[in-house]
Design a protein around this motif. Structure first.
Motif, PDB file in Angstrom:
ATOM      1  N   ARG A  44      34.019  44.213  -6.331  1.00 35.10           N
ATOM      2  CA  ARG A  44      33.955  45.662  -6.561  1.00 35.10           C
ATOM      3  C   ARG A  44      35.362  45.446  -7.420  1.00 35.10           C
ATOM      4  N   LEU A  45      35.858  47.283  -7.474  1.00 32.49           N
ATOM      5  CA  LEU A  45      36.588  47.714  -8.166  1.00 32.49           C
ATOM      6  C   LEU A  45      37.551  47.127  -7.302  1.00 32.49           C
ATOM      7  N   ALA A  46      39.056  46.683  -8.153  1.00 34.16           N
ATOM      8  CA  ALA A  46      40.625  46.785  -6.812  1.00 34.16           C
ATOM      9  C   ALA A  46      41.435  48.011  -7.442  1.00 34.16           C
ATOM     10  N   SER A  47      41.162  48.473  -8.546  1.00 29.70           N
ATOM     11  CA  SER A  47      41.782  49.990  -9.000  1.00 29.70           C
ATOM     12  C   SER A  47      41.639  50.306 -10.293  1.00 29.70           C
ATOM     13  N   VAL A  48      41.690  51.437 -10.695  1.00 29.21           N
ATOM     14  CA  VAL A  48      41.065  51.716 -11.893  1.00 29.21           C
ATOM     15  C   VAL A  48      42.287  52.592 -12.072  1.00 29.21           C
ATOM     16  N   ASN A  49      41.381  53.330 -13.498  1.00 35.47           N
ATOM     17  CA  ASN A  49      42.760  54.421 -14.072  1.00 35.47           C
ATOM     18  C   ASN A  49      42.294  56.019 -13.954  1.00 35.47           C
ATOM     19  N   GLN A  50      43.624  56.632 -14.413  1.00 34.15           N
ATOM     20  CA  GLN A  50      42.876  57.671 -14.323  1.00 34.15           C
ATOM     21  C   GLN A  50      41.418  58.406 -15.171  1.00 34.15           C
ATOM     22  N   ALA A  51      40.980  58.014 -16.172  1.00 33.76           N
ATOM     23  CA  ALA A  51      39.889  58.554 -16.758  1.00 33.76           C
ATOM     24  C   ALA A  51      38.696  57.894 -16.354  1.00 33.76           C
ATOM     25  N   ALA A  52      38.097  56.155 -15.363  1.00 37.26           N
ATOM     26  CA  ALA A  52      38.346  56.066 -14.677  1.00 37.26           C
ATOM     27  C   ALA A  52      37.777  57.261 -13.284  1.00 37.26           C
ATOM     28  N   ALA A  53      38.693  57.228 -12.913  1.00 39.87           N
ATOM     29  CA  ALA A  53      39.015  58.039 -11.610  1.00 39.87           C
ATOM     30  C   ALA A  53      37.958  59.648 -11.547  1.00 39.87           C
ATOM     31  N   ALA A  54      38.688  60.076 -12.782  1.00 46.50           N
ATOM     32  CA  ALA A  54      38.027  61.441 -12.666  1.00 46.50           C
ATOM     33  C   ALA A  54      36.462  60.687 -13.243  1.00 46.50           C
ATOM     34  N   SER A  55      36.104  60.286 -13.494  1.00 43.37           N
ATOM     35  CA  SER A  55      34.653  60.327 -13.835  1.00 43.37           C
ATOM     36  C   SER A  55      33.452  59.332 -12.210  1.00 43.37           C
ATOM     37  N   LEU A  57      35.032  56.865  -9.998  1.00 46.39           N
ATOM     38  CA  LEU A  57      34.672  55.578  -9.322  1.00 46.39           C
ATOM     39  C   LEU A  57      36.277  55.541  -8.297  1.00 46.39           C
ATOM     40  N   GLY A  58      35.998  54.554  -7.621  1.00 48.74           N
ATOM     41  CA  GLY A  58      37.753  54.269  -7.004  1.00 48.74           C
ATOM     42  C   GLY A  58      37.474  52.558  -6.977  1.00 48.74           C
ATOM     43  N   ALA A  59      38.547  52.612  -6.040  1.00 49.68           N
ATOM     44  CA  ALA A  59      38.514  51.000  -4.933  1.00 49.68           C
ATOM     45  C   ALA A  59      37.528  50.975  -3.639  1.00 49.68           C
ATOM     46  N   GLY A  60      37.095  49.810  -4.376  1.00 44.41           N
ATOM     47  CA  GLY A  60      36.294  49.182  -3.387  1.00 44.41           C
ATOM     48  C   GLY A  60      34.604  49.425  -3.455  1.00 44.41           C
ATOM     49  N   MET A  61      34.791  50.105  -5.102  1.00 43.05           N
ATOM     50  CA  MET A  61      32.994  50.290  -4.520  1.00 43.05           C
ATOM     51  C   MET A  61      32.553  49.553  -5.765  1.00 43.05           C
ATOM     52  N   MET A  62      31.410  49.019  -5.568  1.00 42.78           N
ATOM     53  CA  MET A  62      30.935  47.971  -6.362  1.00 42.78           C
ATOM     54  C   MET A  62      30.608  47.939  -7.632  1.00 42.78           C
ATOM     55  N   LEU A  63      30.542  46.680  -8.539  1.00 40.28           N
ATOM     56  CA  LEU A  63      30.668  46.848 -10.414  1.00 40.28           C
ATOM     57  C   LEU A  63      29.684  47.193 -10.630  1.00 40.28           C
ATOM     58  N   THR A  64      28.770  46.699 -10.238  1.00 42.32           N
ATOM     59  CA  THR A  64      27.413  47.400 -10.332  1.00 42.32           C
ATOM     60  C   THR A  64      27.102  48.105 -10.252  1.00 42.32           C
ATOM     61  N   ASP A  65      27.309  49.765  -8.960  1.00 43.18           N
ATOM     62  CA  ASP A  65      27.665  50.911  -9.281  1.00 43.18           C
ATOM     63  C   ASP A  65      27.929  51.207 -10.164  1.00 43.18           C
ATOM     64  N   ALA A  66      29.169  51.082 -10.614  1.00 45.02           N
ATOM     65  CA  ALA A  66      30.796  51.059 -11.582  1.00 45.02           C
ATOM     66  C   ALA A  66      30.030  51.575 -12.798  1.00 45.02           C
ATOM     67  N   ARG A  67      28.758  50.366 -13.001  1.00 47.73           N
ATOM     68  CA  ARG A  67      28.507  50.409 -14.396  1.00 47.73           C
ATOM     69  C   ARG A  67      27.368  50.858 -14.789  1.00 47.73           C
ATOM     70  N   ALA A  68      26.408  51.555 -13.320  1.00 52.96           N
ATOM     71  CA  ALA A  68      25.380  53.229 -13.567  1.00 52.96           C
ATOM     72  C   ALA A  68      26.391  53.833 -13.757  1.00 52.96           C
ATOM     73  N   ILE A  69      27.360  54.500 -12.948  1.00 51.85           N
ATOM     74  CA  ILE A  69      28.566  55.537 -13.418  1.00 51.85           C
ATOM     75  C   ILE A  69      29.096  55.402 -14.864  1.00 51.85           C
ATOM     76  N   ARG A  70      29.243  54.552 -15.438  1.00 49.18           N
ATOM     77  CA  ARG A  70      30.112  54.180 -16.436  1.00 49.18           C
ATOM     78  C   ARG A  70      29.924  53.333 -17.458  1.00 49.18           C
ATOM     79  N   PRO A  71      28.869  53.508 -18.015  1.00 47.73           N
ATOM     80  CA  PRO A  71      28.306  51.903 -18.882  1.00 47.73           C
ATOM     81  C   PRO A  71      28.950  51.074 -19.459  1.00 47.73           C
ATOM     82  N   ASP A  72      30.242  52.502 -20.260  1.00 48.28           N
ATOM     83  CA  ASP A  72      31.661  51.766 -20.800  1.00 48.28           C
ATOM     84  C   ASP A  72      32.809  51.615 -19.889  1.00 48.28           C
ATOM     85  N   LEU A  73      32.463  51.428 -19.139  1.00 44.78           N
ATOM     86  CA  LEU A  73      33.678  50.739 -18.259  1.00 44.78           C
ATOM     87  C   LEU A  73      33.851  49.364 -18.696  1.00 44.78           C
TER      88      LEU A  73
END
Length: 481
Positions: A44-55, A57-73
């Motif tokens: 899971r995501l523990a912390s994200v920067n401002q660019a990821a939050a604008a997309s 993404l947030g703390a607690g999100m599954m990494l697989t779900d985050a990859r689906a939103i931002r493949p370049d994460l």
């Protein structure tokens, strides 16, 4: 009448990710970056920067779900202990605005709390102090929001929930779209006003003295730092804003939701104290002793050095460190200092061993008419992972270590004694290196800062020759036609 407290709360929503970026510079401008931790076997995501939050993404999100939103994460593993130490260092840095600074618990709500009562006028006022702190944090690469209020709870809530500040898109008090568990009936929603155009960034939020109650009234109940389960129960009962809690009988709130709810409400309104406990300054890794009369005998100086080594060893033990370099100094009666330094081949903190290594240096020191003070300081330290030897098996392990190329503790003491005479940097050992060129198949490393190769030297005699000779040119003779 005691002076009124004024608390400045700073919220760092992306602290862990931005701190890692500041150290490594792993992501470019606009690159989504996140720290990942393992929770119950899932990443899971523990912390994200401002660019990821604008997309989104947030703390607690599954990494697989985050990859689906931002493949370049871009991701890195989280290091909670290092991040907590970095936040403590930032709290000490914030001491320029107040001597009372405390870090908030790590997580998405982490930040700093400062008591600026009696210090804000030094920077032009409370609003100017808050603006200067936000500008300084922005210069360090951290996203920050802040507020000033009478209580720590009020400043905490306003810095994080005023003007719709919620990490990860968490719903506010009215934005509840959950079904009641008992009836499975959708809870009624309040009519929402029409959407207003985006407002410009709000200026630094400073609540006037005595205005905490009015400023907290429109905020959701989650701003009281309540557990998520309690916040959910309050919302299902229709208690969505702090103003509604203040109008509810306290006895019923305490009986149904526990005393923590009433305590948090009283702390936010100033009816219950919530002190700021600043970080305790770490004691230096040094000790000093003064003598009533000057001493000059070697035995007396060694006795003083042993007492100092015991005090320094206790501080090293508390922090889990071992001394790598020590400086022993004597203040001479005629003026000036006599100094001796030693370097250890392995981190150590045993007072008897430290004294044994200092003894040759002490015997060579010129004390003149005597010394009236002594000081022992650790100038270089490292994490200490060596435990006390106890039991038969540990004794056998130490005996085997003496036969090994590393030599154990006795060999480390020998390196230290030799290094004290000729310098630790002159004691070297060869180590194998990966190279296809036989002459470059080994390197020279300092013996005090390296370990022998595990398993010995690799047997490369059957793999490649010991030396490569220059190639001989070959010319093909063509047949004449």
């Amino acid at each position: 009448m005691p002076p009124r407290r004024r608390i400045l709360s700073l919220w760092l929503p992306h602290f862990a990710a931005e701190w890692r970026l500041r150290r490594s510079g792993a992501a470019a401008d606009g690159q989504a970056f996140a720290l990942v931790e393992e929770v119950s076997g899932a990443l899971r995501l523990a912390s994200v920067n401002q660019a990821a939050a604008a997309s989104g993404l947030g703390a607690g999100m599954m990494l697989t779900d985050a990859r689906a939103i931002r493949p370049d994460l871009l991701t890195r593993p989280a290091a909670p202990e290092r991040e907590a130490a970095a936040l403590a260092g930032l709290a000490r840095w914030a001491g320029r605005w107040s001597p009372l600074v405390a870090p908030e618990p790590p997580g998405p709500w982490t930040g700093l709390a400062l008591d600026i009562a009696g210090a804000a006028h030094l920077f032009g006022g409370e609003a100017e102090t808050l603006a200067e702190a936000l500008e300084a944090l922005s210069g360090l690469g951290f996203t920050a929001r802040g507020a000033v209020a009478d209580t720590r709870g009020a400043a905490w809530a306003l810095a994080r929930y005023a003007a719709g500040a919620r990490p990860g898109g968490a719903p506010a008090g009215d934005a509840v779209a959950a079904d009641a568990r008992a009836t499975r009936v959708r809870s009624p929603r309040r009519p929402r006003p029409p959407a207003a155009p985006p407002a410009p960034p709000a200026p630094p939020l400073v609540v006037p003295v005595g205005g905490a109650r009015a400023a907290l009234a429109p905020l959701p109940v989650a701003a009281l730092r309540l557990p998520e389960a309690v916040t959910e129960r309050l919302m299902r009962l229709g208690l969505r804003r702090i103003e509604e809690l203040t109008l509810t009988p306290r006895a019923g709130l305490a009986r149904r939701f526990g005393a923590d709810l009433v305590l948090r409400l009283d702390q936010a309104l100033g009816h219950a104290p919530e002190p700021i406990s600043p970080l305790r300054a770490e004691l230096p890794l040094s000790a000093r002793i003064s003598f009533p009369e000057p001493i000059g005998l070697v035995a007396d100086v060694e006795a003083a050095a042993l007492r100092l080594a015991e005090r320094v060893s206790a501080r090293l033990t508390e922090r889990g460190l071992g001394a790598r370099r020590l400086r022993f100094s004597l203040r001479l009666a005629e003026g000036g200092w006599a100094t001796a330094e030693i370097g250890l081949a392995r981190p150590g903190r045993d007072p008897a061993r430290l004294l044994a290594l200092l003894a040759p240096k002490i015997a060579a020191m010129e004390t003149g008419f005597g010394a009236d003070a002594a000081r022992l300081a650790v100038t270089e330290s490292e994490p200490f992972d060596g435990g006390s030897r106890r039991g038969h098996f540990e004794a056998l392990a130490e005996a085997e270590a003496r036969r090994d190329a590393a030599g154990g503790e006795e060999f480390a003491d020998l390196l230290t004694r030799i290094g004290a005479r000729i310098g630790l940097e002159r004691l070297t050992r060869p180590l194998p290196a990966e190279s296809h060129i036989p002459e470059k198949g080994w390197i020279v490393a300092q013996a005090a800062y390296s370990a022998p190769p595990e398993g010995g030297w690799p047997d490369r005699g059957r793999i490649r020759p010991l030396a490569l000779f220059p190639p001989e040119p070959m010319t093909a003779e063509g047949s004449a036609r």
